[in-house]
Motif scaffolding. Structure first.
Motif, PDB file in Angstrom:
ATOM      1  N   ALA A  27      -0.779   3.907  -1.569  1.00 20.41           N
ATOM      2  CA  ALA A  27      -0.500   5.185  -1.287  1.00 20.41           C
ATOM      3  C   ALA A  27      -1.438   6.107  -1.934  1.00 20.41           C
ATOM      4  O   ALA A  27      -1.869   7.412  -1.684  1.00 20.41           O
ATOM      5  CB  ALA A  27       0.731   5.742  -1.045  1.00 20.41           C
ATOM      6  N   PRO A  28      -2.005   5.505  -3.329  1.00 12.34           N
ATOM      7  CA  PRO A  28      -2.661   6.260  -3.755  1.00 12.34           C
ATOM      8  C   PRO A  28      -4.724   6.588  -3.287  1.00 12.34           C
ATOM      9  O   PRO A  28      -4.489   7.991  -3.875  1.00 12.34           O
ATOM     10  CB  PRO A  28      -3.587   5.536  -5.455  1.00 12.34           C
ATOM     11  N   ALA A  29      -4.774   5.792  -2.713  1.00 13.67           N
ATOM     12  CA  ALA A  29      -5.845   5.947  -1.635  1.00 13.67           C
ATOM     13  C   ALA A  29      -5.642   6.475  -0.706  1.00 13.67           C
ATOM     14  O   ALA A  29      -6.275   8.061  -0.384  1.00 13.67           O
ATOM     15  CB  ALA A  29      -6.618   4.791  -1.396  1.00 13.67           C
ATOM     16  N   ALA A  30      -4.541   6.767  -0.284  1.00 16.17           N
ATOM     17  CA  ALA A  30      -4.214   7.631   1.208  1.00 16.17           C
ATOM     18  C   ALA A  30      -4.490   9.310   0.794  1.00 16.17           C
ATOM     19  O   ALA A  30      -4.410  10.352   1.203  1.00 16.17           O
ATOM     20  CB  ALA A  30      -2.908   7.575   1.977  1.00 16.17           C
ATOM     21  N   ALA A  31      -3.523   9.203  -0.407  1.00 13.66           N
ATOM     22  CA  ALA A  31      -3.525  10.801  -1.665  1.00 13.66           C
ATOM     23  C   ALA A  31      -4.566  11.006  -1.646  1.00 13.66           C
ATOM     24  O   ALA A  31      -5.380  12.035  -1.447  1.00 13.66           O
ATOM     25  CB  ALA A  31      -2.441  10.611  -2.163  1.00 13.66           C
ATOM     26  N   LEU A  32      -6.005  10.161  -2.091  1.00  9.96           N
ATOM     27  CA  LEU A  32      -7.035  10.856  -2.782  1.00  9.96           C
ATOM     28  C   LEU A  32      -7.948  11.194  -1.217  1.00  9.96           C
ATOM     29  O   LEU A  32      -8.466  12.336  -1.185  1.00  9.96           O
ATOM     30  CB  LEU A  32      -8.006   9.804  -2.831  1.00  9.96           C
ATOM     31  N   PHE A  33      -7.928  10.210  -0.105  1.00 10.64           N
ATOM     32  CA  PHE A  33      -8.470  11.086   1.180  1.00 10.64           C
ATOM     33  C   PHE A  33      -7.924  12.326   1.533  1.00 10.64           C
ATOM     34  O   PHE A  33      -8.482  13.368   2.566  1.00 10.64           O
ATOM     35  CB  PHE A  33      -8.115  10.122   2.667  1.00 10.64           C
ATOM     36  N   HIS A  34      -6.252  12.075   2.138  1.00 16.30           N
ATOM     37  CA  HIS A  34      -5.640  13.640   2.424  1.00 16.30           C
ATOM     38  C   HIS A  34      -6.309  14.934   1.780  1.00 16.30           C
ATOM     39  O   HIS A  34      -6.600  15.801   2.284  1.00 16.30           O
ATOM     40  CB  HIS A  34      -4.479  12.962   1.642  1.00 16.30           C
ATOM     41  N   GLY A  35      -6.660  14.622  -0.060  1.00 11.99           N
ATOM     42  CA  GLY A  35      -6.826  15.878  -0.638  1.00 11.99           C
ATOM     43  C   GLY A  35      -8.704  16.037  -0.293  1.00 11.99           C
ATOM     44  O   GLY A  35      -8.684  17.382  -0.386  1.00 11.99           O
ATOM     45  N   LEU A  36      -9.567  15.273   0.297  1.00 14.15           N
ATOM     46  CA  LEU A  36     -10.710  15.053   0.730  1.00 14.15           C
ATOM     47  C   LEU A  36     -10.620  15.868   1.660  1.00 14.15           C
ATOM     48  O   LEU A  36     -11.839  16.663   2.536  1.00 14.15           O
ATOM     49  CB  LEU A  36     -11.527  13.931   0.567  1.00 14.15           C
ATOM     50  N   ASP A  72      -5.906  18.713 -10.220  1.00 10.59           N
ATOM     51  CA  ASP A  72      -4.359  17.810 -10.219  1.00 10.59           C
ATOM     52  C   ASP A  72      -4.607  16.586  -9.902  1.00 10.59           C
ATOM     53  O   ASP A  72      -4.037  15.986 -10.707  1.00 10.59           O
ATOM     54  CB  ASP A  72      -3.101  18.777  -9.309  1.00 10.59           C
ATOM     55  N   CYS A  73      -5.567  15.856  -9.566  1.00  7.12           N
ATOM     56  CA  CYS A  73      -5.916  14.982  -8.936  1.00  7.12           C
ATOM     57  C   CYS A  73      -7.318  14.145 -10.473  1.00  7.12           C
ATOM     58  O   CYS A  73      -7.349  12.965 -10.013  1.00  7.12           O
ATOM     59  CB  CYS A  73      -6.675  14.174  -7.661  1.00  7.12           C
ATOM     60  N   GLY A  74      -7.723  14.927 -10.898  1.00  8.17           N
ATOM     61  CA  GLY A  74      -8.531  14.631 -11.733  1.00  8.17           C
ATOM     62  C   GLY A  74      -9.594  14.353 -11.732  1.00  8.17           C
ATOM     63  O   GLY A  74     -10.704  13.708 -12.479  1.00  8.17           O
ATOM     64  N   LEU A  75     -10.460  14.939 -10.221  1.00  3.82           N
ATOM     65  CA  LEU A  75     -11.586  14.640  -9.737  1.00  3.82           C
ATOM     66  C   LEU A  75     -12.473  16.189 -10.435  1.00  3.82           C
ATOM     67  O   LEU A  75     -13.834  16.084  -9.802  1.00  3.82           O
ATOM     68  CB  LEU A  75     -11.696  14.529  -8.350  1.00  3.82           C
ATOM     69  N   VAL A  76     -12.213  16.818 -10.289  1.00  2.00           N
ATOM     70  CA  VAL A  76     -12.557  18.169 -11.210  1.00  2.00           C
ATOM     71  C   VAL A  76     -11.664  18.814 -12.318  1.00  2.00           C
ATOM     72  O   VAL A  76     -10.592  18.864 -12.773  1.00  2.00           O
ATOM     73  CB  VAL A  76     -12.133  19.283 -10.296  1.00  2.00           C
ATOM     74  N   ASP A  90      -9.866  -5.326  -0.735  1.00  2.00           N
ATOM     75  CA  ASP A  90      -9.743  -7.118  -1.336  1.00  2.00           C
ATOM     76  C   ASP A  90      -7.968  -6.998  -1.517  1.00  2.00           C
ATOM     77  O   ASP A  90      -7.420  -8.427  -1.814  1.00  2.00           O
ATOM     78  CB  ASP A  90     -10.570  -7.403  -2.770  1.00  2.00           C
ATOM     79  N   VAL A  91      -7.133  -6.140  -1.018  1.00  2.00           N
ATOM     80  CA  VAL A  91      -5.929  -6.819  -0.489  1.00  2.00           C
ATOM     81  C   VAL A  91      -6.102  -7.321   0.252  1.00  2.00           C
ATOM     82  O   VAL A  91      -6.346  -7.360   1.699  1.00  2.00           O
ATOM     83  CB  VAL A  91      -5.377  -5.278  -0.452  1.00  2.00           C
ATOM     84  N   SER A  92      -4.673  -8.422   0.061  1.00  2.00           N
ATOM     85  CA  SER A  92      -4.049  -8.636   1.640  1.00  2.00           C
ATOM     86  C   SER A  92      -3.672  -8.419   2.012  1.00  2.00           C
ATOM     87  O   SER A  92      -3.062  -6.430   2.342  1.00  2.00           O
ATOM     88  CB  SER A  92      -3.606 -10.090   0.971  1.00  2.00           C
ATOM     89  N   ALA A  93      -3.760  -8.650   3.990  1.00  2.00           N
ATOM     90  CA  ALA A  93      -2.187  -8.089   4.340  1.00  2.00           C
ATOM     91  C   ALA A  93      -0.991  -8.143   3.574  1.00  2.00           C
ATOM     92  O   ALA A  93      -0.323  -6.543   3.607  1.00  2.00           O
ATOM     93  CB  ALA A  93      -2.266  -8.375   5.874  1.00  2.00           C
ATOM     94  N   GLU A  94      -0.558  -8.282   3.245  1.00  2.00           N
ATOM     95  CA  GLU A  94       0.844  -8.075   2.452  1.00  2.00           C
ATOM     96  C   GLU A  94       0.595  -7.124   1.160  1.00  2.00           C
ATOM     97  O   GLU A  94       1.826  -6.276   1.466  1.00  2.00           O
ATOM     98  CB  GLU A  94       1.352  -9.931   1.736  1.00  2.00           C
ATOM     99  N   ALA A  95      -0.499  -7.176   0.442  1.00  2.00           N
ATOM    100  CA  ALA A  95       0.065  -6.090  -0.345  1.00  2.00           C
ATOM    101  C   ALA A  95      -0.997  -5.051   0.298  1.00  2.00           C
ATOM    102  O   ALA A  95      -1.064  -3.492  -0.241  1.00  2.00           O
ATOM    103  CB  ALA A  95      -1.335  -6.140  -1.522  1.00  2.00           C
ATOM    104  N   ALA A  96      -0.928  -4.553   1.485  1.00  2.00           N
ATOM    105  CA  ALA A  96      -1.816  -3.537   2.000  1.00  2.00           C
ATOM    106  C   ALA A  96      -0.497  -2.944   2.401  1.00  2.00           C
ATOM    107  O   ALA A  96      -0.624  -2.357   3.976  1.00  2.00           O
ATOM    108  CB  ALA A  96      -2.961  -4.344   3.156  1.00  2.00           C
ATOM    109  N   SER A  97       0.509  -3.039   1.862  1.00  2.00           N
ATOM    110  CA  SER A  97       2.154  -2.405   2.539  1.00  2.00           C
ATOM    111  C   SER A  97       1.418  -0.311   2.185  1.00  2.00           C
ATOM    112  O   SER A  97       0.243  -0.010   1.186  1.00  2.00           O
ATOM    113  CB  SER A  97       2.953  -2.556   1.501  1.00  2.00           C
ATOM    114  N   ARG A  98       2.199   0.351   2.497  1.00  2.00           N
ATOM    115  CA  ARG A  98       2.096   1.302   2.372  1.00  2.00           C
ATOM    116  C   ARG A  98       2.019   2.372   0.839  1.00  2.00           C
ATOM    117  O   ARG A  98       1.200   2.802   0.415  1.00  2.00           O
ATOM    118  CB  ARG A  98       3.382   2.658   3.098  1.00  2.00           C
ATOM    119  N   PRO A  99       3.418   2.021   0.033  1.00  2.00           N
ATOM    120  CA  PRO A  99       3.361   1.858  -1.226  1.00  2.00           C
ATOM    121  C   PRO A  99       1.921   1.732  -2.189  1.00  2.00           C
ATOM    122  O   PRO A  99       1.102   2.212  -2.458  1.00  2.00           O
ATOM    123  CB  PRO A  99       4.369   0.989  -1.578  1.00  2.00           C
ATOM    124  N   ALA A 100       1.157   0.456  -1.654  1.00  2.00           N
ATOM    125  CA  ALA A 100      -0.075  -0.353  -2.060  1.00  2.00           C
ATOM    126  C   ALA A 100      -1.328   0.962  -2.353  1.00  2.00           C
ATOM    127  O   ALA A 100      -2.087   1.196  -2.436  1.00  2.00           O
ATOM    128  CB  ALA A 100      -0.358  -1.711  -1.740  1.00  2.00           C
TER     129      ALA A 100
END
Length: 137
Positions: free
Chosen positions: A17-26, A68-72, A5-15
């Motif tokens: 980054a947490p999701a990208a880190a999660l998917f990178h970890g997976l 470290d990500c709190g998944l386990v 539900d993020v706007s194009a403006e809010a969908a910046s790399r910093p915003a």
């Protein structure tokens, strides 16, 4: 705010980054195998080694990221640690991913951008070829 539900403006790399880190970890097949096994119930490293046919050092190293990500999480049992998933929502995410993979067939596997089979066909640069290329210039 969620990814969907993020706007194009809010969908910046910093915003994102947490999701990208999660998917990178997976994004590692060994970690996914460990998480899928832990979805069945808690296990010690020795159990994961025996069931998945991986080296103890590999299992231990790959458990660091999701821990470290709190998944386990782990708790001591005697001299061993028992690992378990901390968020059942992870099972929903993995099920959704499997559904998406079923819907796309082999398209994701063949996608060069995601390191699939086509990526193996791309030329790679090794340190040796880079040195050779520099010395011939």
């Amino acid at each position: 705010m969620t990814i969907t539900d993020v706007s194009a403006e809010a969908a910046s790399r910093p915003a994102l980054a947490p999701a990208a880190a999660l998917f990178h970890g997976l994004g590692d097949s060994t970690r996914l195998a460990l998480l899928r096994r832990l979805a069945e119930g808690e296990a010690r490293v020795v159990d994961l080694v025996a069931e998945l046919g991986l080296a103890q050092s590999t299992v231990s190293a790959h458990l660091v990221c999701p821990r470290d990500c709190g998944l386990v999480d782990s708790r001591p049992r005697g001299r061993a640690s028992v690992y378990s998933l901390t968020h059942p929502e992870l099972l929903d995410l993995l099920a959704t991913a499997e559904s998406l993979l079923a819907a796309t067939g082999k398209a994701v596997v063949l996608c060069a951008g995601f390191g699939g089979a086509r990526a193996e066909l791309r030329p790679t640069t090794t340190p040796e070829t880079t040195r050779d290329e520099k010395s011939t210039r």
